[in-house]
Write a protein that holds these residues in place. Structure first.
Motif, PDB file in Angstrom:
ATOM      1  N   SER A 256       0.846  -1.192   0.000  1.00 22.40           N
ATOM      2  CA  SER A 256       0.000   0.000   0.000  1.00 22.40           C
ATOM      3  C   SER A 256       0.886   1.248   0.000  1.00 22.40           C
ATOM      4  O   SER A 256       2.043   1.219   0.444  1.00 22.40           O
ATOM      5  N   VAL A 359      -6.574   4.360   5.045  1.00 15.36           N
ATOM      6  CA  VAL A 359      -7.027   4.458   3.658  1.00 15.36           C
ATOM      7  C   VAL A 359      -8.312   3.638   3.548  1.00 15.36           C
ATOM      8  O   VAL A 359      -8.378   2.505   4.044  1.00 15.36           O
ATOM      9  N   TYR A 360      -9.313   4.221   2.923  1.00 13.68           N
ATOM     10  CA  TYR A 360     -10.616   3.564   2.803  1.00 13.68           C
ATOM     11  C   TYR A 360     -10.919   3.266   1.331  1.00 13.68           C
ATOM     12  O   TYR A 360     -10.531   4.029   0.437  1.00 13.68           O
ATOM     13  N   GLN A 361     -11.607   2.191   1.100  1.00  7.59           N
ATOM     14  CA  GLN A 361     -12.144   1.901  -0.225  1.00  7.59           C
ATOM     15  C   GLN A 361     -13.506   1.246  -0.058  1.00  7.59           C
ATOM     16  O   GLN A 361     -13.621   0.175   0.532  1.00  7.59           O
ATOM     17  N   TRP A 362     -14.531   1.934  -0.573  1.00  2.00           N
ATOM     18  CA  TRP A 362     -15.893   1.396  -0.489  1.00  2.00           C
ATOM     19  C   TRP A 362     -16.167   0.473  -1.670  1.00  2.00           C
ATOM     20  O   TRP A 362     -15.662   0.681  -2.778  1.00  2.00           O
ATOM     21  N   ALA A 368     -15.074  -2.427  -6.310  1.00  2.00           N
ATOM     22  CA  ALA A 368     -14.614  -1.139  -5.785  1.00  2.00           C
ATOM     23  C   ALA A 368     -15.355   0.012  -6.460  1.00  2.00           C
ATOM     24  O   ALA A 368     -15.580   0.003  -7.676  1.00  2.00           O
ATOM     25  N   GLU A 372     -14.257   6.557  -4.039  1.00  2.00           N
ATOM     26  CA  GLU A 372     -14.895   6.559  -2.714  1.00  2.00           C
ATOM     27  C   GLU A 372     -13.905   6.028  -1.678  1.00  2.00           C
ATOM     28  O   GLU A 372     -13.854   4.845  -1.387  1.00  2.00           O
ATOM     29  N   THR A 373     -13.076   6.928  -1.156  1.00  2.00           N
ATOM     30  CA  THR A 373     -11.954   6.557  -0.298  1.00  2.00           C
ATOM     31  C   THR A 373     -11.954   7.336   1.012  1.00  2.00           C
ATOM     32  O   THR A 373     -10.898   7.727   1.518  1.00  2.00           O
ATOM     33  N   ASN A 374     -13.139   7.572   1.540  1.00  2.00           N
ATOM     34  CA  ASN A 374     -13.261   8.261   2.827  1.00  2.00           C
ATOM     35  C   ASN A 374     -14.036   7.389   3.814  1.00  2.00           C
ATOM     36  O   ASN A 374     -14.540   6.323   3.460  1.00  2.00           O
ATOM     37  N   TYR A 377     -19.542   7.261   2.750  1.00  2.00           N
ATOM     38  CA  TYR A 377     -19.898   7.152   1.342  1.00  2.00           C
ATOM     39  C   TYR A 377     -21.327   7.644   1.194  1.00  2.00           C
ATOM     40  O   TYR A 377     -22.250   7.082   1.786  1.00  2.00           O
ATOM     41  N   VAL A 392     -16.745  -1.643   3.234  1.00  2.00           N
ATOM     42  CA  VAL A 392     -15.572  -0.776   3.102  1.00  2.00           C
ATOM     43  C   VAL A 392     -14.343  -1.537   3.585  1.00  2.00           C
ATOM     44  O   VAL A 392     -14.377  -2.260   4.585  1.00  2.00           O
TER      45      VAL A 392
END
Length: 581
Positions: A256, A359-362, A368, A372-374, A377, A392
């Motif tokens: 990452s 780090v976020y990924q919805w 994916a 949308e990485t907060n 969402y 997420v």
């Protein structure tokens, strides 16, 4: 201790382990299994059998069928590439045995279980011997295939026209990186062997180690893009010898952007070609630790290789602690199910603990969602196509976690009900007006409809459930136009309504007439004429001042006859007819 991570291949591995045990005698089964304790877990080495003991059953004591079952277990645990590597290292020892058969051989390898194989309780599989040590953990706090030691001598050989070089992918990856490194990656001192190998008591593992915090080499962030790709290639050269169940979890954590920003590369030795004793390359990240070194040959002239992959957080599956102050992310607040009407907005939220930053990924239905990485969402205007399950993935420098699924249910957009129009009309005063307002609604599921009277004379009423309007105009309301406005509202969210307006003209009142007056034998009668609708109130008086009501009629048909049987009781009596109400 919670056992949080189970690799997806655990069922197949346990099944293969059970198949292996089925080939063993009771004594062999007992000899293969050890309690899950650190002293047992770190009982591995890279040295020949004569210099270090191992756990478990030596292949030389197993039948061909038992070895086949053991190798099948190996394939299930570490994947095809890992099993091939294990076989190649054993074959290398077979080459050494042609020179020193007492110390080396393809069957001087061991299989052991630290803990009892289970699909839900923690345990480890150990496969090892000279120049290889697999330590694969299952159902432990963190997924792990480390410590993983490798070495090979001879580094390359030919058998039946087939060239064997088991560590070539790792050597080449380290070589390609070493070619690009400048002196700012040079480590202090020289190295005769890997730092964190089997150099503890009894030539076994020296876990736990203290990893360096200074003098770590050159930061990954200061490398060129091409060099950064070479660093990842070194990491992946090791991951490829694990099962996909382990690779798929660790590769995104190790590589990452967050983890790589805290990763260092270093080297020692002046030979960038990695061809002489002491040529050394290291990858040192928040979790991953990889060493590769050249050593002089022991049996053959030239050099041979030692290498190791360790994980500062999950060696032995974290069963005996972790060697970093970083904390993997955990979900403190899971995303929750949502039900939204099309056109409305909704927001999914996740709460996270552990070492920041994160780090976020919805994901929507496991795919994916771009951008949308907060921690939240938001879908500002929900459509039917948004109905799905959402989750997420949260990553920090040392770990990752995936939330539970949250389901978004999308109800069709609420539509306004339809209210049937009412025509204008004319009625007589006193006429009882009944109008049933009719409404329909196409929404599914069916909604509750509620009627309301927005505009009307004060004496009009409306049943809010049935929509029935009732009004009987007063005589005082005769000769007037009266406005009515009715609404119907559904129970959707947001609620929708429809309105209908109409007018009712009340005709002028007509003065009632009386004809056919007759008095005979004390009975007085007359005929009343007029319009249908009003009440006809018959009153009587003896002095034309004080009047009393005798009767009220609301005839459907006029004229009507009225009779008073007690008229003879009075010397004189007067009668009149009034309209009401």
């Amino acid at each position: 201790m919670g056992f949080a991570q189970t690799p997806t291949n655990v069922t197949a591995v346990v099944s293969a382990a059970q198949a292996f045990f089925a080939t063993l005698s009771a004594a062999q089964s007992n000899a293969a299994v050890y309690s899950l304790q650190l002293t047992n877990a770190r009982n591995w080495s890279n040295l020949p059998l004569s210099l270090a003991t191992r756990n478990g059953l030596q292949f030389s004591t197993l039948t061909a069928a038992q070895i086949t079952a053991a190798l099948n277990l190996c394939t299930n645990a570490v994947g095809t590439n890992g099993a091939t590597l294990f076989d190649e290292i054993r074959q290398a020892d077979g080459v050494l045995a042609t020179v020193q058969s007492s110390s080396y051989g393809t069957n001087f390898y061991y299989i052991a279980f630290v803990g009892t194989p289970s699909t839900n309780l923690p345990w480890m599989l150990q496969l090892g011997g000279h120049h290889i040590a697999y330590n694969i953990s299952f159902n432990t706090t963190n997924i792990s295939a480390t410590p993983f030691f490798l070495g090979v001598e001879p580094k390359v050989w030919t058998n039946n026209s087939v060239v064997h070089a088991p560590l070539e992918n790792k050597r080449l990856a380290a070589y390609n990186l070493r070619q690009t490194l400048a002196t700012n990656a040079l480590l202090t001192g020289t190295f005769s062997d890997i730092v964190f190998g089997a150099n503890g008591s009894g030539n076994h593992d020296n876990y736990p180690q203290t990893y360096p915090t200074t003098g770590r080499g050159q930061s990954y962030t200061n490398l060129s893009g091409a060099q950064q790709a070479l660093v990842k290639a070194v990491i992946e050269s090791w991951l490829t010898n694990t099962s996909p169940a382990v690779y798929s979890v660790l590769q995104p954590i190790y590589e990452s952007d967050l983890a790589m920003s805290q990763t260092y590369v270093g080297y020692s030795g002046s030979d960038a070609a990695l061809g002489t004793q002491g040529s050394y390359v290291r990858i040192d990240g928040p979790r991953v630790w990889i060493e590769f070194i050249c050593q002089n040959g022991i049996v053959f002239s030239g050099i041979h290789y030692h290498a190791i992959w360790r994980d500062k957080m999950s060696d032995y599956g974290s069963s005996f602690g972790i060697l970093t102050t970083n904390v993997v992310p955990t979900i403190s607040t899971q995303p929750t199910n949502r039900t939204v009407t099309a056109g409305g907005g909704t927001t999914f939220t996740v709460g996270v603990g552990g070492t920041s930053p994160f780090v976020y990924q919805w994901y929507k239905d496991s795919a994916a969602i771009a951008g949308e990485t907060n921690a939240t969402y938001t879908i500002p205007s929900v459509a039917a196509s948004n109905a799905a399950t959402y989750s997420v993935y949260v990553l920090n420098v040392v770990g990752a976690v995936t939330s539970t699924n949250a389901t978004l249910t999308v109800n069709a957009a609420n539509t306004a009900p339809n209210l049937t129009a009412i025509s204008n009309r004319t009625i007589n005063p006193g006429y009882s007006l009944l109008i049933t307002n009719t409404a329909t609604d196409s929404d599914t599921p069916a909604q509750t409809l509620t009627f309301a009277l927005l505009t009307a004379p004060t004496n009009a009423t409306l049943n809010t459930n049935s929509g029935v309007l009732a009004w009987r105009p007063l005589i005082s309301q005769a000769d007037s136009t009266n406005q009515f406005s009715v609404s119907v509202t559904d129970s959707g969210s947001p609620s929708m309504s429809a309105t209908s307006s109409f007018s009712v003209f009340v005709s002028a009142a007509t003065v009632p007439g009386n004809t056919m007056v007759n008095y005979s034998n004390g009975v007085f009668s007359f005929q009343v004429s007029g319009i249908a609708g009003p009440d006809y109130i018959i009153q009587a008086s003896t002095n034309l001042t004080d009047w009393g009501s005798l009767d009220t009629n609301t005839p459907g048909v006029l004229p009507f006859n009225w009779t008073n049987l007690s008229a003879g009781d009075y010397a004189a009596r007067f009668f009149r007819v009034l309209l009401g109400p």
